[in-house]
Design an enzyme around this catalytic site. Sequence first.
Site, mmCIF file in Angstrom:
data_model
loop_
_atom_site.group_PDB
_atom_site.id
_atom_site.type_symbol
_atom_site.label_atom_id
_atom_site.label_comp_id
_atom_site.label_asym_id
_atom_site.label_seq_id
_atom_site.Cartn_x
_atom_site.Cartn_y
_atom_site.Cartn_z
ATOM 1 N N GLY A 60 0.774 -1.121 -0.222
ATOM 2 C CA GLY A 60 -0.006 0.089 -0.051
ATOM 3 C C GLY A 60 1.020 1.394 -0.154
ATOM 4 O O GLY A 60 0.597 2.314 -0.500
ATOM 5 N N SER A 61 1.977 1.279 0.480
ATOM 6 C CA SER A 61 2.877 2.339 0.353
ATOM 7 C C SER A 61 3.578 2.668 -0.784
ATOM 8 O O SER A 61 4.483 3.491 -1.270
ATOM 9 C CB SER A 61 3.949 2.341 1.656
ATOM 10 O OG SER A 61 3.358 2.135 2.801
ATOM 11 N N SER A 102 6.861 4.417 3.929
ATOM 12 C CA SER A 102 6.186 3.271 4.619
ATOM 13 C C SER A 102 5.215 3.981 5.596
ATOM 14 O O SER A 102 5.523 4.605 6.522
ATOM 15 C CB SER A 102 7.128 2.534 5.532
ATOM 16 O OG SER A 102 6.951 1.775 6.311
ATOM 17 N N SER A 104 3.310 2.390 7.947
ATOM 18 C CA SER A 104 4.005 1.950 9.508
ATOM 19 C C SER A 104 5.305 2.555 9.801
ATOM 20 O O SER A 104 5.485 2.869 11.014
ATOM 21 C CB SER A 104 3.853 0.526 9.664
ATOM 22 O OG SER A 104 4.783 -0.161 8.703
ATOM 23 N N THR A 107 8.684 -1.390 7.836
ATOM 24 C CA THR A 107 8.814 -2.325 6.973
ATOM 25 C C THR A 107 10.168 -2.349 6.596
ATOM 26 O O THR A 107 11.166 -1.653 6.263
ATOM 27 C CB THR A 107 8.029 -1.610 5.622
ATOM 28 O OG1 THR A 107 6.647 -1.719 5.999
ATOM 29 C CG2 THR A 107 8.427 -2.748 4.516
ATOM 30 N N ARG A 154 -3.762 0.552 2.907
ATOM 31 C CA ARG A 154 -4.417 0.736 1.604
ATOM 32 C C ARG A 154 -5.558 1.564 1.744
ATOM 33 O O ARG A 154 -6.167 1.941 0.670
ATOM 34 C CB ARG A 154 -4.717 -0.674 1.240
ATOM 35 C CG ARG A 154 -5.630 -1.467 2.059
ATOM 36 C CD ARG A 154 -5.867 -2.937 1.639
ATOM 37 N NE ARG A 154 -6.810 -3.667 2.404
ATOM 38 C CZ ARG A 154 -6.576 -3.955 3.811
ATOM 39 N NH1 ARG A 154 -5.532 -3.826 4.233
ATOM 40 N NH2 ARG A 154 -7.188 -4.613 4.669
ATOM 41 N N GLU A 240 -6.471 -8.176 -0.679
ATOM 42 C CA GLU A 240 -6.149 -7.628 0.520
ATOM 43 C C GLU A 240 -7.718 -7.518 1.378
ATOM 44 O O GLU A 240 -7.829 -7.843 2.510
ATOM 45 C CB GLU A 240 -5.484 -6.410 0.780
ATOM 46 C CG GLU A 240 -4.032 -6.747 0.267
ATOM 47 C CD GLU A 240 -3.198 -5.636 0.862
ATOM 48 O OE1 GLU A 240 -3.026 -5.193 1.897
ATOM 49 O OE2 GLU A 240 -2.451 -4.909 0.073
ATOM 50 N N HIS A 256 -0.730 -9.244 -27.099
ATOM 51 C CA HIS A 256 0.502 -10.018 -27.597
ATOM 52 C C HIS A 256 0.942 -11.319 -26.990
ATOM 53 O O HIS A 256 1.822 -11.883 -27.373
ATOM 54 C CB HIS A 256 1.683 -8.971 -28.047
ATOM 55 C CG HIS A 256 1.356 -7.668 -28.579
ATOM 56 N ND1 HIS A 256 1.738 -7.712 -29.832
ATOM 57 C CD2 HIS A 256 0.974 -6.641 -28.255
ATOM 58 C CE1 HIS A 256 1.416 -6.596 -30.346
ATOM 59 N NE2 HIS A 256 0.774 -6.017 -29.324
ATOM 60 N N LYS A 350 5.036 -11.297 8.508
ATOM 61 C CA LYS A 350 5.871 -10.200 8.898
ATOM 62 C C LYS A 350 6.594 -10.740 10.354
ATOM 63 O O LYS A 350 7.743 -10.541 10.624
ATOM 64 C CB LYS A 350 5.253 -9.016 9.150
ATOM 65 C CG LYS A 350 5.171 -8.273 7.804
ATOM 66 C CD LYS A 350 4.460 -6.918 7.850
ATOM 67 C CE LYS A 350 4.429 -6.050 6.599
ATOM 68 N NZ LYS A 350 3.671 -4.675 6.838
#
Length: 359
Positions: A60-61, A102, A104, A107, A154, A240, A256, A350
């Site tokens: 999301g970042s 970021s 938060s 990350t 997000r 998500e 293509h 994480k």
Amino acid sequence: MHHEINLDKLDQLKKGDPENMLEALSGLPTQCQDAMQRARAVNISFAADFKNILVTGLGGSAIGGDFLRVYGYRKCTLPILVNRDYNLPSFVNEQTLVLAVSYSGNTEETLSAYEEAKLKKAPIVALTSGGQLAERAKKDGIPLILIPSGLQPRAATGYLFLPLLVVLEKLSLLSDIAAEIEETIAGLADLSKAISAQVPTENNPAKQLALRFYNKIPVIWGVVGTTETVAMRWKGQINENSKALAYFNVLPELNHNEIVGTEVPEKFLRELEVVFLRTEDDHPRVQKRFDITKEIIGERVGGISEVWGDGKNPLARMFALTYLGDCTSAYLALLYGIDPSPVKLITLLKNKLAELPEA
Ligand code: F6R
């Protein structure tokens, strides 16, 4: 068809969405205004003669960086790249503007890229709600744009994208953006009313799309240089928020290769719900490609439809489609009886990584 929730019963929507994703999404226009004010208030100037721009972040970042890259394609004379990695590409040097993003601030890939940018003496701007990134930027004397915490990244797209535009404007790498941004925010405010939870399905395009996607695999096709990031965003939001698989690709490239993959296996092709993301900004030959592609694959896939991005300028059109996809993915989650907010598998991953010794 049975759905876990009736999208027109507000009490059911509220119960199915305890962390208020729908409300967070409806706040996007206000968030955009606040994001602009916060970014404009930060003092940013460098002596560097910039040669390129790199946004480093994840999930999301990072997507704000992709919106910037597509926007810059028309408006910025420097190349803009997005980096989703621990390391930086070798071209990065003291003439690269690095935007470290970021939500938060914690990350690990982004923190590692930030440290590498420092070693390479690149001018850096940090955009975060706090965490390690905010601490390090303060300690290192690096311009810091602080945004409010408490949202899912997000649901913070206004905060994670518009400040990047402001930074480039402050550094004279973009100009004349104010009117486009105002029109974009006004367009989002109108759209917010049209696709909000209160608007019943018969008049609500986001609820209608969610019903089309229900029990199908969404396949989102956009256009390179206009809606490519929007298509990626729809896919990510369905992953998500709805916790469902979805795929995206772009024209003209998919003409293509991917188009050839619509012959077998027939039983899976019937489960695909294809959506074309269209705007008037697409190349005239791409407009024709959409029509012909529809003719060719129309009978082969489960469903196919077009959604047009309306708005007064290309940025407004890009964001109108993004917002529609955001709300659609939240309604789709609710149809499945799934809470759109938590992303347990990202958190699990994480946490497992945090238990390992650092490399
Ligand atoms: C989106 C989401 C993730 C994070 C990503 C990076 O809601 O939860 O895609 O954005 O894991 O984390 P941050 O944004 O905190 O750097």
